[in-house]
Design a protein around this motif. Structure first.
Motif, PDB file in Angstrom:
ATOM      1  N   ARG A  35       0.827  -1.208   0.000  1.00 41.62           N
ATOM      2  CA  ARG A  35       0.000   0.000   0.000  1.00 41.62           C
ATOM      3  C   ARG A  35       0.861   1.257   0.000  1.00 41.62           C
ATOM      4  NH1 ARG A  35      -4.119  -0.847   4.745  1.00 41.62           N
ATOM      5  NH2 ARG A  35      -2.405  -2.129   5.453  1.00 41.62           N
ATOM      6  N   ALA A  50     -15.209   2.534  -2.949  1.00 43.63           N
ATOM      7  CA  ALA A  50     -14.044   3.002  -2.180  1.00 43.63           C
ATOM      8  C   ALA A  50     -14.165   4.501  -1.918  1.00 43.63           C
ATOM      9  CB  ALA A  50     -12.753   2.675  -2.925  1.00 43.63           C
ATOM     10  N   ALA A  51     -14.643   5.252  -2.895  1.00 43.47           N
ATOM     11  CA  ALA A  51     -14.822   6.694  -2.717  1.00 43.47           C
ATOM     12  C   ALA A  51     -15.841   6.987  -1.622  1.00 43.47           C
ATOM     13  CB  ALA A  51     -15.274   7.324  -4.035  1.00 43.47           C
ATOM     14  N   TRP A  59     -16.386   5.522   1.011  1.00 42.76           N
ATOM     15  CA  TRP A  59     -15.816   5.324   2.336  1.00 42.76           C
ATOM     16  C   TRP A  59     -14.758   6.360   2.709  1.00 42.76           C
ATOM     17  CZ3 TRP A  59     -17.651   2.491   6.169  1.00 42.76           C
ATOM     18  CH2 TRP A  59     -18.652   1.572   5.859  1.00 42.76           C
ATOM     19  N   THR A  60     -14.546   7.350   1.867  1.00 43.23           N
ATOM     20  CA  THR A  60     -13.601   8.420   2.176  1.00 43.23           C
ATOM     21  C   THR A  60     -14.078   9.169   3.425  1.00 43.23           C
ATOM     22  OG1 THR A  60     -13.076   8.704  -0.166  1.00 43.23           O
ATOM     23  CG2 THR A  60     -12.522  10.537   1.294  1.00 43.23           C
ATOM     24  N   ARG A  97      -9.770  14.889  -0.766  1.00 47.90           N
ATOM     25  CA  ARG A  97      -9.579  13.552  -0.193  1.00 47.90           C
ATOM     26  C   ARG A  97     -10.325  12.518  -1.037  1.00 47.90           C
ATOM     27  NH1 ARG A  97     -11.159  13.435   5.946  1.00 47.90           N
ATOM     28  NH2 ARG A  97     -10.186  11.392   5.766  1.00 47.90           N
ATOM     29  N   LEU A  98     -11.513  12.877  -1.459  1.00 51.02           N
ATOM     30  CA  LEU A  98     -12.331  11.998  -2.285  1.00 51.02           C
ATOM     31  C   LEU A  98     -11.617  11.670  -3.592  1.00 51.02           C
ATOM     32  CD1 LEU A  98     -15.261  10.823  -2.337  1.00 51.02           C
ATOM     33  CD2 LEU A  98     -15.926  12.936  -3.479  1.00 51.02           C
ATOM     34  N   GLN A 142      -8.412  11.740  -4.226  1.00 46.93           N
ATOM     35  CA  GLN A 142      -7.252  10.887  -3.968  1.00 46.93           C
ATOM     36  C   GLN A 142      -7.672   9.438  -3.726  1.00 46.93           C
ATOM     37  OE1 GLN A 142      -4.277  11.897  -4.487  1.00 46.93           O
ATOM     38  NE2 GLN A 142      -2.905  10.491  -3.470  1.00 46.93           N
ATOM     39  N   ASN A 143      -8.761   9.228  -2.984  1.00 48.32           N
ATOM     40  CA  ASN A 143      -9.231   7.861  -2.759  1.00 48.32           C
ATOM     41  C   ASN A 143      -9.680   7.209  -4.061  1.00 48.32           C
ATOM     42  OD1 ASN A 143      -8.670   7.882  -0.042  1.00 48.32           O
ATOM     43  ND2 ASN A 143     -10.705   7.224   0.565  1.00 48.32           N
ATOM     44  N   LEU A 181      -6.485   6.214  -5.862  1.00 44.71           N
ATOM     45  CA  LEU A 181      -5.832   5.055  -5.239  1.00 44.71           C
ATOM     46  C   LEU A 181      -6.624   3.773  -5.486  1.00 44.71           C
ATOM     47  CD1 LEU A 181      -4.648   6.700  -1.921  1.00 44.71           C
ATOM     48  CD2 LEU A 181      -3.175   5.762  -3.724  1.00 44.71           C
ATOM     49  N   ALA A 182      -7.955   3.844  -5.384  1.00 47.05           N
ATOM     50  CA  ALA A 182      -8.789   2.667  -5.641  1.00 47.05           C
ATOM     51  C   ALA A 182      -8.659   2.243  -7.108  1.00 47.05           C
ATOM     52  CB  ALA A 182     -10.246   2.962  -5.300  1.00 47.05           C
TER      53      ALA A 182
END
Length: 164
Positions: free
Chosen positions: A4, A33-34, A36-37, A92-93, A95-96, A99-100
């Motif tokens: 990770r 995944a988004a 759950w940000t 933040r959203l 970036q998630n 990454l996802a």
């Protein structure tokens, strides 16, 4: 280090994509995944507009200045900041999402929509909602790897302790 951490260090914005369609289950997994940000006070003051129609993507791309990746991608996720939302949470959203997507083998690029009032019209947003950011998604074109930018400033040029 672990996988990770390595993924975070090597995440890059990719601006060219293959024309391949992203499967619905892949898009859903990225959006899950988004969802759950983390957000300020857990308000989750956001929503997503998934754009797969190339005419709609082109219209939305016209609301920003450096949006060619959006025009190249088979999917764009417009990040809607609902009333009372914060730009920090939207970042933040994004970036998630990136990454996802990377974890699922999908390339991405964050997009700024410089004319968010125009984006609101294109997207048909309700009063008080705003869309300033989007994320382009797709499978990386073979030429994208060669175009990747690398390197970062040394940490000692960026970090200050207790005062600037």
């Amino acid at each position: 280090m672990n996988d990770r951490y390595d993924a975070i260090l090597h995440l890059r914005a990719i601006r060219t994509y293959r024309a391949d369609v992203l499967p619905g289950e892949t898009i859903t997994a990225i959006l899950e995944a988004a969802r759950w940000t983390g957000s300020s006070k857990n308000r989750q003051n956001w929503s997503f507009i998934v754009i797969t129609d190339h005419h709609q993507r082109d219209r939305l791309a016209g609301c920003g200045d450096f949006t060619e990746p959006m025009r190249n991608a088979p999917v764009t996720v417009a990040l809607v900041e609902e009333p009372g939302g914060y730009e920090f949470d939207t970042g933040r959203l994004a970036q998630n999402i990136m990454l996802a997507a990377d974890a699922l083998g999908v390339a991405s690029c964050p997009i700024t929509l410089h004319r968010d009032a125009d984006a609101a019209v294109v997207l048909g947003l309700p009063a008080g909602a705003r869309c300033r950011f989007a994320v382009a998604l797709g499978y990386s074109a073979p030429t994208a790897a060669a175009a990747r930018m690398g390197g970062r400033k040394p940490l000692d040029e960026l970090v200050h302790f207790d005062r600037y």
